[in-house]
Enzyme design. Structure first.
Site, PDB file in Angstrom:
ATOM      1  N   LYS A   1       6.563 -15.917  33.882  1.00 50.81           N
ATOM      2  CA  LYS A   1       5.786 -15.395  32.980  1.00 50.81           C
ATOM      3  C   LYS A   1       5.917 -15.533  31.388  1.00 50.81           C
ATOM      4  O   LYS A   1       7.134 -15.481  31.428  1.00 50.81           O
ATOM      5  CB  LYS A   1       5.231 -13.939  33.351  1.00 50.81           C
ATOM      6  CG  LYS A   1       3.875 -13.510  32.944  1.00 50.81           C
ATOM      7  CD  LYS A   1       2.988 -14.148  33.979  1.00 50.81           C
ATOM      8  CE  LYS A   1       1.706 -13.620  33.639  1.00 50.81           C
ATOM      9  NZ  LYS A   1       0.512 -13.783  34.520  1.00 50.81           N
TER      10      LYS A   1
HETATM   11  P1  NAD Z   1      -9.199 -12.018  29.195  1.00 54.37           P
HETATM   12  O1  NAD Z   1      -8.283 -11.979  27.787  1.00 54.37           O
HETATM   13  O2  NAD Z   1      -9.752 -13.408  29.415  1.00 54.37           O
HETATM   14  O3  NAD Z   1      -9.973 -10.855  29.620  1.00 54.37           O
HETATM   15  C1  NAD Z   1      -9.502  -9.570  29.375  1.00 54.37           C
HETATM   16  C2  NAD Z   1     -10.837  -8.712  29.151  1.00 54.37           C
HETATM   17  O4  NAD Z   1     -10.330  -7.039  29.172  1.00 54.37           O
HETATM   18  C3  NAD Z   1     -11.171  -9.004  27.463  1.00 54.37           C
HETATM   19  O5  NAD Z   1     -12.651  -8.970  27.720  1.00 54.37           O
HETATM   20  C4  NAD Z   1     -10.699  -7.558  26.921  1.00 54.37           C
HETATM   21  O6  NAD Z   1     -11.599  -7.180  25.811  1.00 54.37           O
HETATM   22  C5  NAD Z   1     -10.702  -6.348  28.088  1.00 54.37           C
HETATM   23  N1  NAD Z   1      -9.988  -5.483  27.768  1.00 54.37           N
HETATM   24  C6  NAD Z   1      -8.801  -5.262  27.241  1.00 54.37           C
HETATM   25  N2  NAD Z   1      -8.327  -4.460  27.134  1.00 54.37           N
HETATM   26  C7  NAD Z   1      -9.209  -3.255  27.716  1.00 54.37           C
HETATM   27  C8  NAD Z   1      -9.436  -1.824  28.024  1.00 54.37           C
HETATM   28  N3  NAD Z   1      -8.332  -1.150  27.631  1.00 54.37           N
HETATM   29  N4  NAD Z   1     -10.287  -1.681  28.450  1.00 54.37           N
HETATM   30  C9  NAD Z   1     -11.304  -2.346  28.892  1.00 54.37           C
HETATM   31  N5  NAD Z   1     -11.316  -3.568  28.565  1.00 54.37           N
HETATM   32  C10 NAD Z   1     -10.250  -4.075  28.058  1.00 54.37           C
HETATM   33  O7  NAD Z   1      -7.933 -11.873  30.301  1.00 54.37           O
HETATM   34  P2  NAD Z   1      -7.782 -12.443  31.848  1.00 54.37           P
HETATM   35  O8  NAD Z   1      -7.307 -13.705  31.962  1.00 54.37           O
HETATM   36  O9  NAD Z   1      -9.310 -12.134  32.440  1.00 54.37           O
HETATM   37  O10 NAD Z   1      -6.939 -11.518  32.364  1.00 54.37           O
HETATM   38  C11 NAD Z   1      -7.163 -10.064  32.948  1.00 54.37           C
HETATM   39  C12 NAD Z   1      -6.370  -9.567  34.011  1.00 54.37           C
HETATM   40  O11 NAD Z   1      -6.154 -10.601  35.051  1.00 54.37           O
HETATM   41  C13 NAD Z   1      -4.627  -9.743  33.355  1.00 54.37           C
HETATM   42  O12 NAD Z   1      -4.140  -8.492  34.111  1.00 54.37           O
HETATM   43  C14 NAD Z   1      -4.228 -10.965  33.805  1.00 54.37           C
HETATM   44  O13 NAD Z   1      -2.966 -10.622  33.945  1.00 54.37           O
HETATM   45  C15 NAD Z   1      -4.710 -10.781  35.224  1.00 54.37           C
HETATM   46  N6  NAD Z   1      -4.932 -12.361  35.837  1.00 54.37           N
HETATM   47  C16 NAD Z   1      -5.476 -13.556  35.039  1.00 54.37           C
HETATM   48  C17 NAD Z   1      -5.725 -14.613  35.567  1.00 54.37           C
HETATM   49  C18 NAD Z   1      -6.337 -15.757  34.822  1.00 54.37           C
HETATM   50  O14 NAD Z   1      -6.471 -17.071  35.723  1.00 54.37           O
HETATM   51  N7  NAD Z   1      -6.842 -15.691  33.833  1.00 54.37           N
HETATM   52  C19 NAD Z   1      -4.956 -14.941  36.920  1.00 54.37           C
HETATM   53  C20 NAD Z   1      -4.411 -13.697  37.370  1.00 54.37           C
HETATM   54  C21 NAD Z   1      -4.186 -12.711  37.185  1.00 54.37           C
END
Ligand code: NAD
Length: 477
Positions: free
Chosen positions: A107
Site C-alpha cells: 500500500k
Molecule cells: P474516495 O476518495 O473516492 O471517496 C471517499 C469518500 O468519503 C469521499 O466522498 C469523502 O468526501 C468521504 N469521506 C471522507 N471522510 C469522511 C468522513 N469522515 N465521513 C463521511 N464521509 C467521508 O475514496 P474511495 O476510493 O471510495 O475509498 C473509500 C474506502 O474504500 C477507503 O477505505 C479505501 O481504502 C477503500 N477501498 C477503495 C478501493 C477503490 O478501488 N477505490 C478499493 C478497495 C477499498
C-alpha cells in the site's frame, strides 16, 4: 474517530489476525512471519510550486512478498501515516489471498489534501512521487503494482504509468506497472465501478443464503432493504447506485464530510452525486432531502444494511453500542475497530469483512494487469465467433419451427440478448461475480463448518492465512 486508548489501525488488524491464527495450526515462527510488515519506505521530496519549494511525505509499504508482484492502492490524504499504510498493506495481503489474485500485499500513501492543488500541480507532485518509487522498483510490473485508493483515481494512475514508461522506454510490459488507468491509457472496462460493483455482488451472494440472513435477523431479498451509506466517493457511490437502481434497495441516508442527507422513502443516489459534483463535494443545500449536520450520528439510525465506505475507524468503542444495523458490509478498509467489532458481534450484528467486501477493486485490477501483459483486449478473439454460433442455433430453431409448422416464436428481446457475444465489460463483470461468489463460499464453509468460528471475519482470515502459509511452505519456509 476511534476513542483514545483504542489500538491503532495496524494493531487492530493484527489483533483480528491473532483471533484467527489462534484457531489454526501454525508454527509460531510462521505465524509471526505472515503477520509482520516486511518493509516500509518513507520518502520526503520537494516540488517547486507557486514560487517556493513544497516538501511532501509519502510511503510505500510491502507487507508480504510471498507472491510477486505485490499490489495495493495509493492514497492521497492529510491523515496518511506509516501505521495506516502498514495496516492497509496487511489487509491487501489477506484480501489478495482470499479472492485468489496472485499478489502479495502492499500500500502507498501521500500526506496531501488533493483539493488544495490544481490539476497541473497535482500532476507535478504525482510524477515526482512516482519517480521516487519507480527508481527503487517500488512501482514495477513484476514487483509492485499500485492502484487507486482514497483521493486518487484514473487520472493519477495514467500519470504514474506515463512516468514509468518515460523512465523505462524499452519495457514492453510497462503499462502493467499500475492498474486503475483510464481505458484509453491501457485500463480495462469496469475498473472504476469495480469496488462498488463487488459490494453489490457480495450482498447478492449473502442474500442467496437464508441461514446467513437469519443470523442477522433478516429475511427476503435485497428488494426494499433500507441502506445507509457513509462516503459517496468512488466505492460508496457505485455501491449505493447499483443497489438502489438494480436491486430495489432504498438508500435512506448518505453520510459525507459535511453531514448527512436523510429520506425514509429513499434518495436518488445519482442526483445526490451530481449535486456534490456541482457543489465542491458538499451535501449541504441539497433540496430534496433533510440535511443533518452531525453526519456520524446517522450511522446509528435504524436500517437493514449499513455500508461504511469512507475511511477506517468510524465505528469505534464510542458509538458501537448504539449502532442498530443488523448487517454491516465494510466497503471501506478497517471501518470497525477491534473493540467495536467485539461489541457488535455480541449484539448479533453480522459483519461482512473489508478484506472480502471491497475486494472487487483488486480483482478487476488483476484482470487489467493480465490484459496489459497479454497486450490484447478481453473478448477480442472470441466475441464474434460466439455470436456466430448463437446465430446458427437461433436460425436452426426458426427453420424447424417454420418447416414443421410448429408456430414457435421467440420471446421478445430474446434473440437480441442471446446473439450478443461477451464484450470486455461483460467478461469483467462475470469474472468479478464469480470471484465474489467463490470467495464467499470459501469463508462460509469455515463459518458454518467450524463451531469455534463465530463470524465471517475470522473465517476470512482463516482462509487467507491458510493460503499464505501454504505458499510459504511450498517455498520451503
Ligand atoms: P474516495 O476518495 O473516492 O471517496 C471517499 C469518500 O468519503 C469521499 O466522498 C469523502 O468526501 C468521504 N469521506 C471522507 N471522510 C469522511 C468522513 N469522515 N465521513 C463521511 N464521509 C467521508 O475514496 P474511495 O476510493 O471510495 O475509498 C473509500 C474506502 O474504500 C477507503 O477505505 C479505501 O481504502 C477503500 N477501498 C477503495 C478501493 C477503490 O478501488 N477505490 C478499493 C478497495 C477499498
Amino acid at each position: 474517530m476511534r476513542v483514545s486508548g483504542e489500538p491503532s489501525f495496524r494493531e487492530s488488524v493484527d489483533l483480528m489476525f491473532n483471533r484467527a491464527a489462534k484457531l489454526m495450526d501454525l508454527s509460531p515462527g510462521l505465524e509471526q512471519k505472515i503477520r509482520v510488515c516486511n518493509s516500509t519506505y518513507t520518502v520526503r521530496f520537494g516540488v517547486r510550486l507557486r514560487g517556493k519549494i513544497e516538501t511532501f511525505t509519502g510511503y510505500r509499504s510491502v507487507h508480504s512478498e510471498h507472491m510477486e508482484p505485490v499490489k495495493g492502492g495509493i492514497r492521497y490524504a492529510l491523515s496518511v501515516n506509516q501505521d495506516e499504510v502498514e495496516a492497509l498493506a496487511a489487509l491487501m495481503t489477506y484480501k489478495c489471498a482470499l479472492v485468489e489474485t496472485p499478489f502479495g500485499g502492499s500500500k502507498g500513501g501521500l500526506c496531501i489534501d488533493p483539493r488544495q492543488w490544481d490539476e497541473h500541480e497535482l500532476e507535478q507532485i504525482t510524477r515526482r512521487f512516482a519517480y521516487e518509487l519507480i527508481k527503487r522498483d517500488l512501482i514495477h510490473p513484476a514487483q509492485n503494482v499500485p492502484a487507486p485508493d482514497m483521493g486518487t483515481g484514473e487520472r493519477e494512475m495514467a500519470w504514474i504509468a506515463d512516468q514509468y514508461m518515460r523512465m523505462n522506454t524499452t519495457d514492453i510490459n510497462g503499462r502493467a506497472c499500475v492498474t486503475g488507468k483510464p481505458p484509453h491509457a491501457g485500463g480495462i472496462q469496469g475498473r472504476v465501478e469495480a469496488t462498488g460493483r463487488g459490494v453489490q455482488y457480495a450482498l447478492r451472494e449473502f442474500f442467496r443464503h437464508p441461514e446467513d440472513m437469519e443470523k442477522a435477523g433478516l429475511s427476503g431479498g435485497l428488494d426494499g432493504k433500507r441502506v445507509i451509506v457513509q462516503g459517496l466517493g468512488n466505492v460508496g457511490y457505485h455501491a449505493a447506485k447499483f443497489l438502489s437502481e438494480e436491486d430495489g434497495c432504498k438508500v435512506i441516508a448518505v453520510i459525507e464530510r459535511d453531514g448527512a442527507l436523510l429520506d425514509p422513502k429513499g434518495l436518488n443516489v445519482e442526483d445526490v452525486r451530481q449535486w456534490m459534483n456541482r457543489h465542491g463535494g458538499l451535501l449541504a443545500g441539497y433540496p430534496n432531502a433533510k440535511h443533518v449536520a452531525d453526519g456520524a450520528s446517522v450511522l446509528e439510525e435504524p436500517c437493514d444494511i449499513l455500508i461504511p465506505a469512507a475511511m477506517e475507524g468510524v465505528i469505534h468503542l464510542g458509538n458501537a453500542v448504539r449502532i442498530k444495523a443488523p448487517l454491516i458490509i465494510e466497503a471501506a478498509n478497517g471501518p470497525i475497530t477491534f473493540g467495536a467489532d467485539e461489541i457488535l458481534r455480541r449484539k448479533g450484528c453480522v459483519i461482512i469483512p473489508d478484506m472480502y467486501a471491497n475486494a472487487g477493486g483488486v480483482t478487476v485490477s488483476y484482470f487489467e494487469w493480465v490484459k496489459n501483459l497479454s497486450h490484447i483486449r478481453f473478448g477480442r478473439m472470441q466475441r464474434r465467433a460466439e455470436e456466430a454460433r448463437s446465430r446458427l442455433l437461433v436460425e436452426e430453431l426458426e427453420r424447424l419451427s417454420s418447416d414443421q409448422g410448429l408456430g414457435w416464436s421467440l420471446a421478445e428481446g430474446f434473440k437480441e440478448k442471446f446473439l450478443q457475444g461477451s464484450d470486455e465489460l461483460a467478461l469483467v463483470r462475470s469474472g468479478l461475480d464469480d470471484t465474489m461468489r467463490t470467495a464467499y463460499q470459501a469463508m462460509r464453509e469455515i463459518w458454518h463448518g467450524r463451531q469455534e468460528v463465530e463470524d465471517l471475519r475470522v473465517a476470512a482470515y482463516i482462509v487467507s492465512i491458510g493460503r499464505v502459509a501454504a505458499t510459504y511452505r511450498s517455498k520451503g519456509l
